[in-house]
Scaffold this active site. Structure first.
Site, short mmCIF file in Angstrom:
data_model
loop_
_atom_site.label_atom_id
_atom_site.label_comp_id
_atom_site.label_asym_id
_atom_site.label_seq_id
_atom_site.Cartn_x
_atom_site.Cartn_y
_atom_site.Cartn_z
N GLY A 29 0.68 -1.23 -0.16
CA GLY A 29 0.06 0.11 -0.02
C GLY A 29 0.98 1.35 0.06
O GLY A 29 1.93 1.14 -0.11
N GLY A 96 -7.43 -3.33 1.71
CA GLY A 96 -7.79 -2.16 0.60
C GLY A 96 -6.94 -2.36 -0.70
O GLY A 96 -7.53 -2.25 -1.75
N GLU A 103 -0.67 -10.66 3.36
CA GLU A 103 -0.35 -9.81 4.62
C GLU A 103 -0.55 -10.56 6.10
O GLU A 103 -0.03 -10.45 7.27
CB GLU A 103 -1.25 -8.60 4.76
C1 5RP Z 1 -3.12 -3.69 1.34
C2 5RP Z 1 -3.77 -3.21 2.75
C3 5RP Z 1 -3.08 -1.62 3.10
O1 5RP Z 1 -2.08 -1.80 4.26
C4 5RP Z 1 -4.22 -0.87 3.38
O2 5RP Z 1 -5.04 -0.86 2.45
C5 5RP Z 1 -3.71 0.63 3.74
O3 5RP Z 1 -3.33 1.11 2.51
P1 5RP Z 1 -2.80 2.73 2.39
O4 5RP Z 1 -1.25 2.37 3.20
O5 5RP Z 1 -2.59 2.94 0.90
O6 5RP Z 1 -3.40 3.85 3.20
O7 5RP Z 1 -4.10 -3.72 3.56
O8 5RP Z 1 -3.95 -4.88 1.22
#
Ligand code: 5RP
Length: 218
Positions: A29, A96, A103
């Site tokens: 992310g 997200g 993860e």
């Molecule tokens: C990806 C994730 C990310 O950690 C999460 O979506 C946060 O993203 P960002 O740092 O762009 O706000 O879980 O699968």
């Protein structure tokens, strides 16, 4: 300070957790990307990294940072990753970016999980962010019906395939008052690979970037 600068401030603070000789678990992310870029300065002092996605692996390699297979690396001392939401118990919603399964695997294999985020991610109750659920494609409709029974509104993430070849359902309208129970329940639906609730294995440390600097929980 804008949101991206707050994410970067959290990533900078997480660098203090990296020690010489470590193999570091690295998340996915925009916040994790800041961490990767900062980790480049330490690449000669660490033993390598394990990435939670193909995208992060590519970014790490672009900096000349070694990326290892988790099966070779074994138990990791540290995992640094972002989140979509955290409550005050450091239970998280993640996924997200669609990398939730890897993860969760890297988090489970790590002694310490340092979560980095901007302060808007801290909430009293998880669920305002649509909950990602990775699903085996043939079970998409079955899992969607089960999620509707739980009170959610699942939406197929359009045109998206995970690194594992699966689809994501993003579930609106869930108020997650008992994250451990909800994680167990959704993970028990046949066809679910992983739900994006990280409550069984929450973060150990949450670093939040805000306009006044960084705040660390607990
Ligand atoms: C990806 C994730 C990310 O950690 C999460 O979506 C946060 O993203 P960002 O740092 O762009 O706000 O879980 O699968």
């Amino acid at each position: 300070m804008n949101q991206d600068q707050m994410k970067k401030a959290a990533a900078e603070a997480a660098i203090a957790y990296v020690e010489p000789g470590m193999i570091v678990g690295v998340g996915t992310g925009s916040t994790a990307n800041h961490f990767i870029d900062l980790l480049a300065d330490l690449k000669d002092r660490i033993d390598g990294t394990v990435a939670s996605s193909e995208a992060s692996a590519q970014r790490l390699r672009g900096h000349g940072i070694q990326v290892m297979d988790l099966n070779t690396a074994g138990q990791l001392p540290l995992y640094v990753d972002g989140a979509d939401e955290s409550n005050h118990q450091l239970h998280l919603i993640k996924g997200g970016g669609g990398a939730l399964t890897r993860e969760k695997i890297v988090a489970a294999a790590s002694d310490r999980f340092v979560c980095i985020a901007d302060e808007s991610k801290l909430v009293d109750m998880l669920g305002a962010f649509p909950l990602p659920v990775e699903v085996i494609p043939m079970a998409r409709a079955l899992v969607a019906r089960e999620l509707i029974r739980l009170g959610g509104q699942p939406v197929l993430r359009d045109g998206f395939t995970t690194d594992n070849g699966n689809v994501i359902l993003d579930v609106d309208n869930l108020q997650i008052s008992d994250p451990v129970a909800m994680e167990d329940h959704i993970n028990g639906i046949p066809g679910v690979v992983t739900v994006g609730i990280f409550a069984r294995r929450p973060a150990d440390v949450l670093i939040l970037g805000g306009p006044g600097g960084v705040k660390t929980l607990p």
